[in-house]
Design an enzyme around this catalytic site. Structure first.
Site, mmCIF file in Angstrom:
data_model
loop_
_atom_site.group_PDB
_atom_site.id
_atom_site.type_symbol
_atom_site.label_atom_id
_atom_site.label_comp_id
_atom_site.label_asym_id
_atom_site.label_seq_id
_atom_site.Cartn_x
_atom_site.Cartn_y
_atom_site.Cartn_z
ATOM 1 N N TRP A 23 0.831 -1.213 0.000
ATOM 2 C CA TRP A 23 0.000 0.000 0.000
ATOM 3 C C TRP A 23 0.857 1.252 0.000
ATOM 4 O O TRP A 23 1.868 1.321 0.708
ATOM 5 C CB TRP A 23 -0.871 -0.005 1.255
ATOM 6 N N MET A 24 0.445 2.257 -0.759
ATOM 7 C CA MET A 24 1.115 3.562 -0.730
ATOM 8 C C MET A 24 0.087 4.671 -0.561
ATOM 9 O O MET A 24 -0.933 4.670 -1.250
ATOM 10 C CB MET A 24 1.883 3.787 -2.038
ATOM 11 N N ASN A 25 0.366 5.619 0.353
ATOM 12 C CA ASN A 25 -0.383 6.882 0.294
ATOM 13 C C ASN A 25 0.593 8.033 0.079
ATOM 14 O O ASN A 25 1.307 8.016 -0.934
ATOM 15 C CB ASN A 25 -1.403 7.070 1.427
ATOM 16 N N ASP A 26 0.637 9.016 0.951
ATOM 17 C CA ASP A 26 1.373 10.263 0.674
ATOM 18 C C ASP A 26 2.802 10.067 0.176
ATOM 19 O O ASP A 26 3.558 9.278 0.746
ATOM 20 C CB ASP A 26 1.535 11.107 1.944
ATOM 21 N N TRP A 50 -4.108 0.425 4.113
ATOM 22 C CA TRP A 50 -3.313 1.283 4.992
ATOM 23 C C TRP A 50 -2.947 0.541 6.287
ATOM 24 O O TRP A 50 -3.762 -0.171 6.854
ATOM 25 C CB TRP A 50 -4.100 2.555 5.326
ATOM 26 N N GLU A 199 -3.546 18.611 6.801
ATOM 27 C CA GLU A 199 -2.495 17.590 6.755
ATOM 28 C C GLU A 199 -1.454 18.013 5.726
ATOM 29 O O GLU A 199 -1.751 18.774 4.807
ATOM 30 C CB GLU A 199 -3.072 16.235 6.323
HETATM 31 C C1 FRU Z 1 -2.386 12.187 4.852
HETATM 32 C C2 FRU Z 1 -2.011 11.471 6.128
HETATM 33 C C3 FRU Z 1 -0.958 12.254 6.866
HETATM 34 C C4 FRU Z 1 -0.276 11.205 7.666
HETATM 35 C C5 FRU Z 1 -0.315 10.020 6.742
HETATM 36 C C6 FRU Z 1 -0.438 8.704 7.433
HETATM 37 O O1 FRU Z 1 -2.913 11.392 3.869
HETATM 38 O O2 FRU Z 1 -3.159 11.270 6.919
HETATM 39 O O3 FRU Z 1 -1.464 13.325 7.620
HETATM 40 O O4 FRU Z 1 1.022 11.566 8.000
HETATM 41 O O5 FRU Z 1 -1.417 10.210 5.889
HETATM 42 O O6 FRU Z 1 -0.221 7.652 6.565
#
Ligand code: FRU
Length: 505
Positions: A23-26, A50, A199
């Site tokens: 999984w990848m987010n930010d 996540w 964020e």
């Molecule tokens: C934004 C966020 C950040 C946090 C990260 C956690 O998408 O909620 O605020 O650092 O993702 O994965």
């Protein structure tokens, strides 16, 4: 130090960065050093939802071709490794050597809350050693949401400055050594689109209309929820900074969006790129990020964008144009003679044997008081609709019938958030995904609009007039869109300089 897995996902983009597995987010900690762009990212190496946050790591020399490396910072007893930033410590202020890479990130756990920590790398960002006295910064008021530190060097005062999101505001801190941080000021309460919480802030300086004698500071902030179309989005504020405090040029109620799609989030800029300011977004939305119809991995980055400031009607705006490096993706080019669109004009097989990865470029002049647009469609009748609505002065992308629009667990409409959307769109709204997004054409100049539209398996990114409008949306067609159907309601439209590029790495 690379590893490899073979792709098993139909929707995996051809030319956008994705993790090979997991999984990848930010994107976070992005930094340029010695010819390499480092893309770290919120990463779960153990599954495609996540959790277990690490900093994943990819590197590139051209922002387009990425090499996947091992995760650079792993979760530890202080908690998840949340978002943050990396700087090149040119003058060894932290004591780990000239040009050491210093990462500031948030450790997050129920036990310790959200606290800022530091780690350093002396092997070009491959591995990081955590500072033995972490954390380096706690919230002075016990705030629960206190995260995503972005650090930059403030030359006039010869000091490091950190901007960190603190629930409904951003806080500024200063430091000489990247370890001891002193509170300076806060900004954000009551400003812009009011989010549940801010964020991933960023803070950059850019010339206005290219004039280096007229520099302005821009605060980018990602908000969730708070997007006009529901869920996650990136807004920004333009103003001045005296080394301590940010003052915004506009009234609190003014809202400016960096991207008008639903899948542009957690965008921050790459550190140490000199006068060029390049942002990279995560191409998803927290409303449905965990349930998109993908298995092996989840999460892609949007194309890197070069930011600049322009003035329109007395206001300063950020243009976010795709970086010129993407031109290297163009494999085959098909050029079209000018087209006059009356009623409709259809082009089949826009890319022969398409894998769903291409760019469409054109100048469109809508001589109409109605709608001028085009559908990207496939033989199954799935369609991504892109049009200029001259009645309301909007660029619209409608993905209501774009393919798979409801997936995984049911995506519940968030009634409050989508009220705005219901008011401004007249599409057949079904859930958080099946909808349209729009941007005001008043951001552009003139009667002809220059479009670059990037399609890559499951995404459509639209850039109008060099990024004055950027719009990023996911789509899940069950086969590639390969018919282009222009249409008009009343009047006619001229389409010129049209090219279709097959794109590949
Ligand atoms: C934004 C966020 C950040 C946090 C990260 C956690 O998408 O909620 O605020 O650092 O993702 O994965």
């Amino acid at each position: 130090d690379t590893f490899d897995t073979s792709n098993t996902d139909y929707y995996r983009p051809v030319y956008h960065h994705t993790p090979l597995y997991g999984w990848m987010n930010d994107p976070n900690g992005m930094v340029y050093k010695d010819g390499e762009y480092h893309l770290y990212f919120q990463y779960n190496p153990y599954g495609s939802k996540w959790g277990n946050m690490h900093w994943g790591h990819s590197v590139s020399t051209d922002l387009i071709h990425w090499n996947h490396l091992k995760p650079a910072i792993a979760r530890d007893t202080l908690g998840h490794i949340f978002s943050g930033s990396t700087v090149v410590d040119k003058n060894n202020t932290a004591g780990y050597g000239d040009n050491a890479l210093i990462a500031l990130y948030t450790s997050a756990s129920d036990e310790h809350g959200q606290i800022q920590c530091m780690a350093y790398s002396t092997d070009d960002g491959r591995t990081y050693t955590k500072y033995e006295k972490n954390p380096v910064l706690l919230p002075f008021d016990g705030l629960k949401d206190f995260r995503d530190p972005k650090v930059f060097w403030y030359e006039p005062d010869k000091k490091w400055v950190m901007i960190v999101s603190a629930d409904k505001e951003m806080r500024f801190y200063a430091s000489q050594n990247l370890k001891d941080w002193e509170y300076m000021s806060a900004f954000g309460k009551g400003y812009g689109a009011q989010p549940n919480q801010f964020e991933c802030p960023d803070f950059i300086q850019l010339p206005v209309d290219g004039d280096k004698n007229k520099m302005k500071w821009v605060m980018l902030v990602n908000i969730n929820p708070g997007c006009m179309f529901g869920g996650s989005a990136t807004e920004y504020f333009v103003g001045d900074f005296d080394g301590k405090e940010f003052t915004c040029d506009t009234k609190p109620e003014t809202v400016k969006w960096l991207d008008y799609g639903k899948d542009h989030y957690a965008a921050v800029c790459i550190s140490n790129t000199g006068e060029r300011i390049i942002s990279i977004p995560w191409m998803s939305n927290w409303q449905y990020a965990n349930v998109t119809p993908i298995r092996q991995y989840r999460g892609a980055n949007g194309l890197p964008r070069e930011l600049s400031l322009y003035t329109k009607d007395g206001q300063i705006y950020v243009a976010a144009d795709v970086v010129k490096e993407v031109e290297a993706l163009r494999k085959d080019t098909r050029s079209f003679d000018p087209i006059t669109v009356k009623d409709e004009y259809k082009i089949d097989e826009i890319v022969p044997q398409t894998d769903g990865a291409y760019e469409l470029e054109m100048d469109i002049t809508p001589n109409t008081s109605g709608v001028a647009g085009f559908d990207l469609m496939n033989a199954k009748g799935e369609v991504a609709k892109i049009y200029l609505d001259m009645k309301s002065g909007k660029l619209v992308m409608d993905r209501t019938a774009s393919g798979l629009v409801a997936f995984g667990e049911k995506s519940e409409p968030h009634a409050k958030e989508t009220d705005d959307h219901r008011k401004t769109m007249s599409v057949n709204y079904q859930n958080d995904f099946a909808l349209g997004t729009w941007a005001p054409l008043s951001l552009c100049e003139g009667k002809t609009y220059h479009l670059n539209v990037f399609v890559d398996k499951c995404s459509v990114e639209i850039f109008v007039d060099g990024g004055r409008i950027a719009m990023t949306n996911l789509v899940f067609p069950t086969e590639p869109y390969n018919t282009l159907r222009f249409y008009i309601e009343g009047g006619e439209a001229q389409v010129s300089n049209m090219k279709v590029y097959k794109l590949g790495l």
